[in-house]
Write a protein that holds these residues in place. Structure first.
Motif, PDB file in Angstrom:
ATOM      1  N   ASN A   1       0.837  -1.195   0.000  1.00 15.66           N
ATOM      2  CA  ASN A   1       0.000   0.000   0.000  1.00 15.66           C
ATOM      3  C   ASN A   1       0.877   1.253   0.000  1.00 15.66           C
ATOM      4  O   ASN A   1       1.982   1.229   0.536  1.00 15.66           O
ATOM      5  CB  ASN A   1      -0.891   0.025   1.249  1.00 15.66           C
ATOM      6  CG  ASN A   1      -1.648  -1.272   1.452  1.00 15.66           C
ATOM      7  OD1 ASN A   1      -2.322  -1.750   0.562  1.00 15.66           O
ATOM      8  ND2 ASN A   1      -1.518  -1.856   2.634  1.00 15.66           N
ATOM      9  N   LEU A   2       0.361   2.340  -0.571  1.00 15.15           N
ATOM     10  CA  LEU A   2       1.017   3.651  -0.544  1.00 15.15           C
ATOM     11  C   LEU A   2       0.050   4.657   0.046  1.00 15.15           C
ATOM     12  O   LEU A   2      -1.168   4.547  -0.153  1.00 15.15           O
ATOM     13  CB  LEU A   2       1.407   4.108  -1.949  1.00 15.15           C
ATOM     14  CG  LEU A   2       2.426   3.260  -2.699  1.00 15.15           C
ATOM     15  CD1 LEU A   2       2.604   3.790  -4.125  1.00 15.15           C
ATOM     16  CD2 LEU A   2       3.761   3.277  -1.964  1.00 15.15           C
TER      17      LEU A   2
ATOM     18  N   VAL B   1      -3.467   4.272  -1.784  1.00 14.45           N
ATOM     19  CA  VAL B   1      -3.660   3.193  -2.748  1.00 14.45           C
ATOM     20  C   VAL B   1      -3.428   1.902  -1.975  1.00 14.45           C
ATOM     21  O   VAL B   1      -2.333   1.653  -1.470  1.00 14.45           O
ATOM     22  CB  VAL B   1      -2.674   3.282  -3.933  1.00 14.45           C
ATOM     23  CG1 VAL B   1      -2.896   2.122  -4.888  1.00 14.45           C
ATOM     24  CG2 VAL B   1      -2.806   4.616  -4.650  1.00 14.45           C
ATOM     25  N   THR B   2      -4.485   1.103  -1.848  1.00 10.60           N
ATOM     26  CA  THR B   2      -4.416  -0.178  -1.162  1.00 10.60           C
ATOM     27  C   THR B   2      -4.328  -1.283  -2.206  1.00 10.60           C
ATOM     28  O   THR B   2      -4.979  -1.200  -3.242  1.00 10.60           O
ATOM     29  CB  THR B   2      -5.674  -0.386  -0.289  1.00 10.60           C
ATOM     30  OG1 THR B   2      -5.765   0.709   0.631  1.00 10.60           O
ATOM     31  CG2 THR B   2      -5.606  -1.683   0.482  1.00 10.60           C
TER      32      THR B   2
ATOM     33  N   ARG C   1      -3.554  -7.657  -6.300  1.00 13.72           N
ATOM     34  CA  ARG C   1      -3.590  -9.099  -6.071  1.00 13.72           C
ATOM     35  C   ARG C   1      -5.007  -9.560  -5.731  1.00 13.72           C
ATOM     36  O   ARG C   1      -5.725  -8.893  -5.011  1.00 13.72           O
ATOM     37  CB  ARG C   1      -2.687  -9.480  -4.905  1.00 13.72           C
ATOM     38  CG  ARG C   1      -1.235  -9.345  -5.203  1.00 13.72           C
ATOM     39  CD  ARG C   1      -0.449  -9.857  -4.001  1.00 13.72           C
ATOM     40  NE  ARG C   1       0.958  -9.669  -4.215  1.00 13.72           N
ATOM     41  CZ  ARG C   1       1.778 -10.640  -4.558  1.00 13.72           C
ATOM     42  NH1 ARG C   1       1.331 -11.849  -4.713  1.00 13.72           N
ATOM     43  NH2 ARG C   1       3.052 -10.405  -4.736  1.00 13.72           N
ATOM     44  N   ALA C   2      -5.363 -10.725  -6.212  1.00 17.11           N
ATOM     45  CA  ALA C   2      -6.620 -11.361  -5.816  1.00 17.11           C
ATOM     46  C   ALA C   2      -6.346 -12.147  -4.543  1.00 17.11           C
ATOM     47  O   ALA C   2      -5.417 -12.942  -4.493  1.00 17.11           O
ATOM     48  CB  ALA C   2      -7.127 -12.275  -6.918  1.00 17.11           C
ATOM     49  N   TYR C   3      -7.118 -11.906  -3.501  1.00 16.19           N
ATOM     50  CA  TYR C   3      -6.943 -12.646  -2.253  1.00 16.19           C
ATOM     51  C   TYR C   3      -8.250 -12.634  -1.478  1.00 16.19           C
ATOM     52  O   TYR C   3      -9.135 -11.835  -1.742  1.00 16.19           O
ATOM     53  CB  TYR C   3      -5.805 -12.067  -1.399  1.00 16.19           C
ATOM     54  CG  TYR C   3      -6.098 -10.711  -0.790  1.00 16.19           C
ATOM     55  CD1 TYR C   3      -6.489 -10.606   0.538  1.00 16.19           C
ATOM     56  CD2 TYR C   3      -5.978  -9.551  -1.530  1.00 16.19           C
ATOM     57  CE1 TYR C   3      -6.745  -9.376   1.110  1.00 16.19           C
ATOM     58  CE2 TYR C   3      -6.236  -8.318  -0.976  1.00 16.19           C
ATOM     59  CZ  TYR C   3      -6.619  -8.229   0.341  1.00 16.19           C
ATOM     60  OH  TYR C   3      -6.890  -7.008   0.900  1.00 16.19           O
TER      61      TYR C   3
ATOM     62  N   GLN D   1      -7.347  -3.443  -6.374  1.00 16.86           N
ATOM     63  CA  GLN D   1      -6.704  -2.182  -6.056  1.00 16.86           C
ATOM     64  C   GLN D   1      -7.767  -1.151  -5.684  1.00 16.86           C
ATOM     65  O   GLN D   1      -8.798  -1.040  -6.332  1.00 16.86           O
ATOM     66  CB  GLN D   1      -5.907  -1.699  -7.265  1.00 16.86           C
ATOM     67  CG  GLN D   1      -5.014  -0.534  -6.968  1.00 16.86           C
ATOM     68  CD  GLN D   1      -4.203  -0.180  -8.187  1.00 16.86           C
ATOM     69  OE1 GLN D   1      -4.751   0.330  -9.155  1.00 16.86           O
ATOM     70  NE2 GLN D   1      -2.922  -0.482  -8.150  1.00 16.86           N
ATOM     71  N   ASP D   2      -7.509  -0.415  -4.615  1.00 14.33           N
ATOM     72  CA  ASP D   2      -8.470   0.545  -4.088  1.00 14.33           C
ATOM     73  C   ASP D   2      -7.763   1.888  -3.926  1.00 14.33           C
ATOM     74  O   ASP D   2      -6.732   1.960  -3.245  1.00 14.33           O
ATOM     75  CB  ASP D   2      -8.991   0.025  -2.741  1.00 14.33           C
ATOM     76  CG  ASP D   2     -10.060   0.901  -2.137  1.00 14.33           C
ATOM     77  OD1 ASP D   2     -10.877   1.449  -2.895  1.00 14.33           O
ATOM     78  OD2 ASP D   2     -10.076   1.041  -0.897  1.00 14.33           O
TER      79      ASP D   2
END
Length: 172
Positions: free
Chosen positions: A125-126, A142-143, A148-150, A162-163
Protein backbone atom coordinates in the motif's frame (compact mmCIF):
# COMPACT_ATOMS: atom_id res chain seq x y z
CA UNK A 1 20.51 15.17 15.75
CA UNK A 2 17.87 13.30 17.61
CA UNK A 3 18.41 9.54 17.81
CA UNK A 4 14.69 8.89 17.72
CA UNK A 5 12.01 7.68 20.05
CA UNK A 6 10.33 4.32 20.39
CA UNK A 7 6.65 3.63 20.99
CA UNK A 8 5.42 0.20 22.05
CA UNK A 9 1.94 -1.16 22.58
CA UNK A 10 0.93 -4.67 23.61
CA UNK A 11 -2.74 -5.63 23.76
CA UNK A 12 -4.13 -9.00 24.70
CA UNK A 13 -7.56 -10.43 25.34
CA UNK A 14 -9.23 -13.57 26.65
CA UNK A 15 -12.95 -14.22 26.22
CA UNK A 16 -14.76 -17.19 27.68
CA UNK A 17 -18.09 -17.29 25.84
CA UNK A 18 -21.25 -19.24 26.45
CA UNK A 19 -23.83 -19.51 23.69
CA UNK A 20 -21.32 -18.26 21.09
CA UNK A 21 -22.97 -17.75 17.70
CA UNK A 22 -20.96 -18.92 14.69
CA UNK A 23 -21.98 -17.96 11.16
CA UNK A 24 -21.83 -20.47 8.29
CA UNK A 25 -22.38 -18.94 4.85
CA UNK A 26 -23.00 -21.18 1.83
CA UNK A 27 -22.80 -18.92 -1.24
CA UNK A 28 -23.49 -21.72 -3.71
CA UNK A 29 -26.58 -22.80 -1.80
CA UNK A 30 -27.64 -19.22 -1.04
CA UNK A 31 -27.97 -19.87 2.68
CA UNK A 32 -26.57 -18.54 5.92
CA UNK A 33 -26.80 -20.72 9.02
CA UNK A 34 -26.15 -19.58 12.57
CA UNK A 35 -24.89 -22.25 14.94
CA UNK A 36 -24.92 -21.93 18.72
CA UNK A 37 -21.71 -23.16 20.35
CA UNK A 38 -22.28 -23.94 24.04
CA UNK A 39 -18.82 -22.89 25.19
CA UNK A 40 -15.98 -21.22 23.29
CA UNK A 41 -12.74 -19.47 24.16
CA UNK A 42 -11.24 -16.64 22.11
CA UNK A 43 -7.86 -15.13 22.87
CA UNK A 44 -5.36 -12.98 21.07
CA UNK A 45 -2.37 -10.69 21.16
CA UNK A 46 -1.37 -7.59 19.20
CA UNK A 47 2.11 -6.08 19.40
CA UNK A 48 3.03 -2.71 17.90
CA UNK A 49 6.46 -1.06 17.77
CA UNK A 50 7.21 2.30 16.17
CA UNK A 51 10.46 4.22 15.82
CA UNK A 52 10.38 7.97 15.10
CA UNK A 53 13.39 9.86 13.75
CA UNK A 54 13.46 13.49 12.61
CA UNK A 55 11.74 12.92 9.25
CA UNK A 56 11.16 9.16 9.21
CA UNK A 57 9.05 6.75 11.16
CA UNK A 58 8.98 2.99 10.85
CA UNK A 59 6.59 0.57 12.41
CA UNK A 60 5.83 -3.08 12.87
CA UNK A 61 2.55 -4.58 14.07
CA UNK A 62 1.59 -8.22 14.45
CA UNK A 63 -1.73 -9.72 15.50
CA UNK A 64 -2.73 -13.26 16.35
CA UNK A 65 -6.18 -14.55 17.37
CA UNK A 66 -7.18 -18.05 18.40
CA UNK A 67 -10.60 -19.55 19.05
CA UNK A 68 -11.62 -22.95 20.39
CA UNK A 69 -15.01 -24.67 20.28
CA UNK A 70 -15.00 -26.63 23.57
CA UNK A 71 -17.79 -28.97 22.39
CA UNK A 72 -15.55 -30.38 19.62
CA UNK A 73 -12.09 -29.22 20.82
CA UNK A 74 -11.55 -27.79 17.34
CA UNK A 75 -10.71 -24.25 16.23
CA UNK A 76 -13.56 -21.83 15.57
CA UNK A 77 -14.29 -21.62 11.84
CA UNK A 78 -13.95 -17.84 11.30
CA UNK A 79 -10.88 -17.09 13.41
CA UNK A 80 -8.73 -14.70 11.35
CA UNK A 81 -5.27 -15.66 10.13
CA UNK A 82 -2.16 -14.22 11.77
CA UNK A 83 -1.11 -10.88 10.28
CA UNK A 84 1.86 -8.53 10.32
CA UNK A 85 2.26 -5.00 8.97
CA UNK A 86 5.49 -3.13 8.29
CA UNK A 87 5.34 0.57 7.46
CA UNK A 88 7.60 3.52 6.76
CA UNK A 89 6.61 7.19 6.57
CA UNK A 90 8.70 10.14 5.45
CA UNK A 91 7.85 13.75 6.27
CA UNK A 92 8.88 15.60 3.11
CA UNK A 93 7.96 18.82 4.91
CA UNK A 94 6.15 19.55 8.17
CA UNK A 95 2.93 19.54 6.13
CA UNK A 96 3.46 16.74 3.56
CA UNK A 97 4.01 13.06 4.49
CA UNK A 98 4.37 10.06 2.17
CA UNK A 99 4.46 6.44 3.23
CA UNK A 100 4.28 2.80 2.28
CA UNK A 101 3.28 -0.33 4.12
CA UNK A 102 3.25 -4.06 3.57
CA UNK A 103 0.51 -6.25 5.01
CA UNK A 104 1.49 -9.90 5.40
CA UNK A 105 -1.47 -12.23 5.91
CA UNK A 106 -0.49 -15.79 6.73
CA UNK A 107 -2.47 -18.77 5.54
CA UNK A 108 -5.12 -19.99 7.97
CA UNK A 109 -4.62 -23.71 8.55
CA UNK A 110 -6.21 -23.81 12.03
CA UNK A 111 -9.72 -24.78 10.92
CA UNK A 112 -12.26 -27.36 12.07
CA UNK A 113 -13.11 -30.46 10.03
CA UNK A 114 -15.21 -29.55 7.00
CA UNK A 115 -13.91 -25.96 6.75
CA UNK A 116 -11.41 -25.08 4.02
CA UNK A 117 -8.13 -23.46 4.92
CA UNK A 118 -7.27 -20.11 3.36
CA UNK A 119 -3.99 -19.23 1.65
CA UNK A 120 -1.85 -16.28 2.69
CA UNK A 121 -0.86 -13.20 0.74
CA UNK A 122 1.20 -10.02 0.92
CA UNK A 123 -0.36 -6.66 0.07
CA UNK A 124 1.54 -3.43 -0.67
CA UNK A 125 0.00 0.00 0.00
CA UNK A 126 1.02 3.65 -0.54
CA UNK A 127 -0.29 6.71 1.31
CA UNK A 128 0.20 10.44 1.61
CA UNK A 129 -1.20 13.33 3.58
CA UNK A 130 -1.02 17.08 3.15
CA UNK A 131 -1.99 19.37 6.01
CA UNK A 132 -3.59 22.43 4.46
CA UNK A 133 -4.22 24.14 7.81
CA UNK A 134 -4.72 23.21 11.46
CA UNK A 135 -8.31 22.31 10.57
CA UNK A 136 -7.98 20.74 7.10
CA UNK A 137 -5.99 17.71 5.92
CA UNK A 138 -6.01 15.99 2.51
CA UNK A 139 -5.12 12.27 2.38
CA UNK A 140 -4.70 9.74 -0.42
CA UNK A 141 -4.15 6.00 -0.23
CA UNK A 142 -3.66 3.19 -2.75
CA UNK A 143 -4.42 -0.18 -1.16
CA UNK A 144 -3.33 -3.42 -2.85
CA UNK A 145 -0.96 -1.62 -5.19
CA UNK A 146 -0.22 -4.77 -7.23
CA UNK A 147 -3.95 -5.59 -7.54
CA UNK A 148 -3.59 -9.10 -6.07
CA UNK A 149 -6.62 -11.36 -5.82
CA UNK A 150 -6.94 -12.65 -2.25
CA UNK A 151 -9.52 -13.67 0.31
CA UNK A 152 -9.41 -13.18 4.06
CA UNK A 153 -10.25 -16.22 6.10
CA UNK A 154 -13.93 -16.33 7.02
CA UNK A 155 -14.98 -14.34 3.97
CA UNK A 156 -16.84 -16.04 1.15
CA UNK A 157 -15.75 -13.50 -1.48
CA UNK A 158 -12.43 -12.04 -2.61
CA UNK A 159 -11.32 -8.72 -1.17
CA UNK A 160 -11.52 -5.70 -3.42
CA UNK A 161 -8.71 -5.35 -5.93
CA UNK A 162 -6.70 -2.18 -6.06
CA UNK A 163 -8.47 0.55 -4.09
CA UNK A 164 -7.71 4.27 -4.47
CA UNK A 165 -9.14 6.70 -1.92
CA UNK A 166 -8.84 10.44 -1.50
CA UNK A 167 -10.28 12.16 1.55
CA UNK A 168 -10.51 15.62 3.06
CA UNK A 169 -10.72 15.90 6.83
CA UNK A 170 -12.03 19.20 8.16
CA UNK A 171 -12.55 20.23 11.76
CA UNK A 172 -15.16 22.89 12.47
Amino acid sequence: GRTGTWTYNVTGFLTEAQDFIQRDVNLAGGTTRLANIDRATLYGLEIMMKKQWNSFSTGFTTASVRGVNHRTDEPLADTPADEARINIDFAVTDLFVVGADTEIILGQERVPNGVSSTGGTTIFNLNSSYTISNDVCLTAKVTNLLNRAYRRHGSQIDNAGQDVRVAVKAVF
